[in-house]
Every structure is written in structure tokens, then in C-alpha cells.
Scaffold this motif. Structure first.
Motif, short mmCIF file in Angstrom:
data_model
loop_
_atom_site.label_atom_id
_atom_site.label_comp_id
_atom_site.label_asym_id
_atom_site.label_seq_id
_atom_site.Cartn_x
_atom_site.Cartn_y
_atom_site.Cartn_z
N ILE A 1 0.10 1.26 -3.90
CA ILE A 1 -1.32 1.63 -3.92
C ILE A 1 -1.53 3.11 -3.60
O ILE A 1 -2.41 3.77 -4.17
CB ILE A 1 -2.10 0.76 -2.92
CG1 ILE A 1 -1.91 -0.73 -3.26
CG2 ILE A 1 -3.58 1.12 -2.94
CD1 ILE A 1 -2.38 -1.12 -4.63
N ARG A 2 -0.72 3.66 -2.71
CA ARG A 2 -0.90 5.04 -2.28
C ARG A 2 -0.80 6.03 -3.45
O ARG A 2 -1.38 7.11 -3.40
CB ARG A 2 0.14 5.38 -1.20
CG ARG A 2 -0.05 6.72 -0.56
CD ARG A 2 0.84 6.88 0.65
NE ARG A 2 0.47 5.98 1.75
CZ ARG A 2 1.09 5.97 2.93
NH1 ARG A 2 2.09 6.80 3.16
NH2 ARG A 2 0.70 5.13 3.88
N ARG A 3 -0.10 5.65 -4.49
CA ARG A 3 0.05 6.53 -5.65
C ARG A 3 -1.19 6.53 -6.55
O ARG A 3 -1.25 7.30 -7.52
CB ARG A 3 1.26 6.08 -6.47
CG ARG A 3 2.55 6.03 -5.66
CD ARG A 3 3.68 5.37 -6.45
NE ARG A 3 4.86 5.18 -5.63
CZ ARG A 3 5.81 6.08 -5.45
NH1 ARG A 3 5.72 7.24 -6.06
NH2 ARG A 3 6.85 5.82 -4.68
N THR B 1 -3.37 2.48 5.28
CA THR B 1 -2.38 1.40 5.28
C THR B 1 -2.86 0.21 6.10
O THR B 1 -2.75 -0.95 5.68
CB THR B 1 -1.04 1.92 5.84
OG1 THR B 1 -0.57 3.00 5.04
CG2 THR B 1 0.01 0.82 5.84
N GLY B 2 -3.40 0.50 7.28
CA GLY B 2 -3.92 -0.56 8.13
C GLY B 2 -5.08 -1.29 7.49
O GLY B 2 -5.22 -2.51 7.61
N THR B 3 -5.94 -0.55 6.78
CA THR B 3 -7.08 -1.15 6.12
C THR B 3 -6.63 -2.10 5.01
O THR B 3 -7.15 -3.22 4.88
CB THR B 3 -7.98 -0.07 5.51
OG1 THR B 3 -8.43 0.79 6.56
CG2 THR B 3 -9.17 -0.68 4.80
N GLU C 1 0.83 -1.20 0.00
CA GLU C 1 0.00 0.00 0.00
C GLU C 1 0.87 1.26 0.00
O GLU C 1 0.59 2.22 -0.73
CB GLU C 1 -0.93 0.00 1.22
CG GLU C 1 -2.00 1.08 1.21
CD GLU C 1 -1.52 2.43 1.72
OE1 GLU C 1 -2.14 3.46 1.36
OE2 GLU C 1 -0.52 2.45 2.48
N ILE C 2 1.92 1.26 0.80
CA ILE C 2 2.79 2.44 0.91
C ILE C 2 3.55 2.68 -0.39
O ILE C 2 3.67 3.83 -0.86
CB ILE C 2 3.76 2.26 2.09
CG1 ILE C 2 3.00 2.25 3.42
CG2 ILE C 2 4.82 3.37 2.09
CD1 ILE C 2 3.85 1.86 4.61
#
Length: 283
Positions: free
Chosen positions: A76-78, A183-185, A72-73
Motif C-alpha cells: 500500500i505504501r507504494r 501503518t498503524g491506521t 501496508e509496508i
């Protein structure tokens, strides 16, 4: 027997689709790489079991969740401010890369992961015959679903997730660190996929392509149930599992097509799915 097999298969679909639905509900990402974490759950469970026995299974689940959070970091975050089609293409490409890595690390051949000996029998309940392990799968998934419901209902983090799925901006304005929540999700969704991979491993061979075999039914389930709907994922997962298993009984060659026929019928009657809602970011 087929009804029991269908219920067990449906419960596995529920678990896979629930993680996919959580990620879509809060992150708004159509995550085609979700099947990769299903496969990693099976592979890391097999590896840690060979090293540490059954005590290694919880560690395997943690490893997959951490890999999900790193994904995610880094990747996905992008995608949060991009068009949904972009996220679909990127996660699809990531799934191909991850499957190639799995083949390089664990090999291309399937590996058996046997269920505990005490779960190798059958259970007879009137006219129904159930394999003991499949009953255990249903019980385990039911416990996981109950724990997930309690987590979402009664914990602070669960309430943040529910609020964030409706209005992420408001959650951030309340002083909550939204990137950490996202991120936790994603890690939670990957953990559910890994648990499904662990439970499916003794039923399916552990192969690099098992994630691809799981992701399409998962997308069918969340489409039938309604995007972002947790209740819809549960109802649709059980329905798809039963339809597939009963079709195998009477028309094996049509077993894969049966779930797509079911999806088409549901979408003709309810275009947003059984429990679908309007998602403004996709309208």
C-alpha cells in the motif's frame, strides 16, 4: 424476525465499512482488498479456536492486524502518490492473490464455525423475535463502536488520526512519524474487518469467497454514508442491512439489487453521500 436479522447484518456492515472508511480517511486509498482481511479474520479465528479454544481468538485478531500492517509496508505504501484508480486496481489484484492463497492453505470447501451453545436460542421482545447470537453480534459491535469512539476522542493516537485525516502534511511537520501512523491506521482498519469476519463466521459459512461477498456491501455503505465519514458508515450500514433483510422477506430475488437502488436514490439527492465532505485529493 427479519428486522432483527437486518439489524445484525447492518451492524456487521458497519464494522466492515468503518475499517474501510478509516483507511480511506487517512491514507486516501480505495482498498478493494479489505474483504480479504474480513475472510482472514474468520479463517484465523477458526484455526486458532481449533488449536487453543476461545483463548486463541484474540491472537487470531492480532495476527490479521499484523498481516495488514505488513501489507501496508510492502504494497500500500507504494500507492500514496498514485491516482486513485491505480490503488483500486492494485488492491483488487491483491485481493485475488490473497483469495487464491486462502484456497491453497485452507481448501476451497466451506467450513462451519458454530456459535457457543448458550447463544443458540431465541429472544422474544413483544412482537419481535431475535436469534440470540444475532443479538450478541449487535451488542458486541455496539461495544466495539463505543470503544473506537473513546479511542478516537480521548487518546493521543486517536487525535493524531483525526488530525491526519484532515491535514497529513501538518501532522508530519509537527514531528510525528507519519509512516508509522499510516501503518498503524491500516492495521486498525484490518483489525475491524477481522472482528467483523469473526462475528459473521457463525452466520455465514467460512469460505474463501466470503470476503468478496462482504466488500461490495461495504463499498455501498461508505458511498451512501459519505467517503471518510465514520457517522455515515454507521447510519448507512444499518440502513443497508435493514433494506436487504426486508427485501428478502417480500421479494427475495431483489435482495442484492435493493442496496444498489438505495445507493442510487441517496446519490441522486446527495451526490457526496449522507455525511460526505469534499476531499481535495480527489477533486
Amino acid at each position: 424476525m427479519q428486522a432483527g436479522n437486518g439489524l445484525a447484518l447492518g451492524f456487521l456492515y458497519v464494522l466492515i465499512a468503518l475499517g474501510l472508511s478509516i483507511i480511506f480517511g487517512l491514507l486516501g486509498i480505495v482498498n478493494f482488498a479489505h474483504g480479504v482481511f474480513f475472510a482472514l479474520g474468520a479463517y484465523f479465528s477458526l484455526t486458532m479456536f481449533n488449536i487453543m479454544g476461545w483463548w486463541g481468538i484474540p491472537l487470531a485478531m492480532v495476527i490479521v492486524a499484523v498481516i495488514g500492517m505488513i501489507t501496508e509496508i510492502v504494497v500500500i505504501r507504494r500507492l500514496y502518490d498514485k491516482e486513485p484508480l491505480i490503488s483500486l486496481i492494485v488492491t483488487f489484484a491483491f485481493s485475488l492473490l490473497a483469495e487464491a492463497v486462502i484456497r491453497a492453505v485452507w481448501g476451497a470447501q466451506g467450513q462451519p464455525f458454530n456459535a457457543p451453545d448458550w447463544l443458540n436460542g431465541i429472544i422474544i421482545a413483544g412482537p419481535f423475535i431475535f436469534a440470540s447470537y444475532r443479538v450478541a453480534v449487535m451488542v458486541c459491535v455496539a461495544v466495539i463502536l463505543a470503544a473506537f469512539w473513546a479511542f478516537m476522542r480521548f487518546t493521543k493516537y486517536g487525535r493524531i488520526l483525526r488530525a491526519g485525516s484532515r491535514d497529513p502534511m501538518m501532522v508530519q511537520l509537527l514531528g510525528i512519524n507519519l509512516p508509522h501512523v499510516l501503518t498503524g491506521t491500516f492495521g486498525l482498519g484490518c483489525l475491524l474487518a477481522a472482528l467483523a469476519g469473526l462475528l459473521a463466521a457463525p452466520i455465514w459459512d467460512v469460505t474463501p469467497g466470503m470476503g468478496q461477498a462482504a466488500i461490495m456491501p461495504a463499498f455501498v455503505v461508505i458511498t451512501i454514508g459519505g467517503l471518510g465519514s465514520y457517522a455515515g458508515a454507521i447510519v448507512a450500514g444499518l440502513a443497508v442491512g435493514l433494506v436487504q433483510s426486508l427485501t428478502i422477506q417480500f421479494m427475495p430475488e431483489a435482495s442484492t439489487a435493493a442496496m444498489y437502488v438505495l445507493m442510487a436514490v441517496v446519490l441522486l439527492l446527495r451526490p457526496r453521500g449522507l455525511f460526505g465532505e469534499q476531499w481535495e485529493r480527489f477533486e
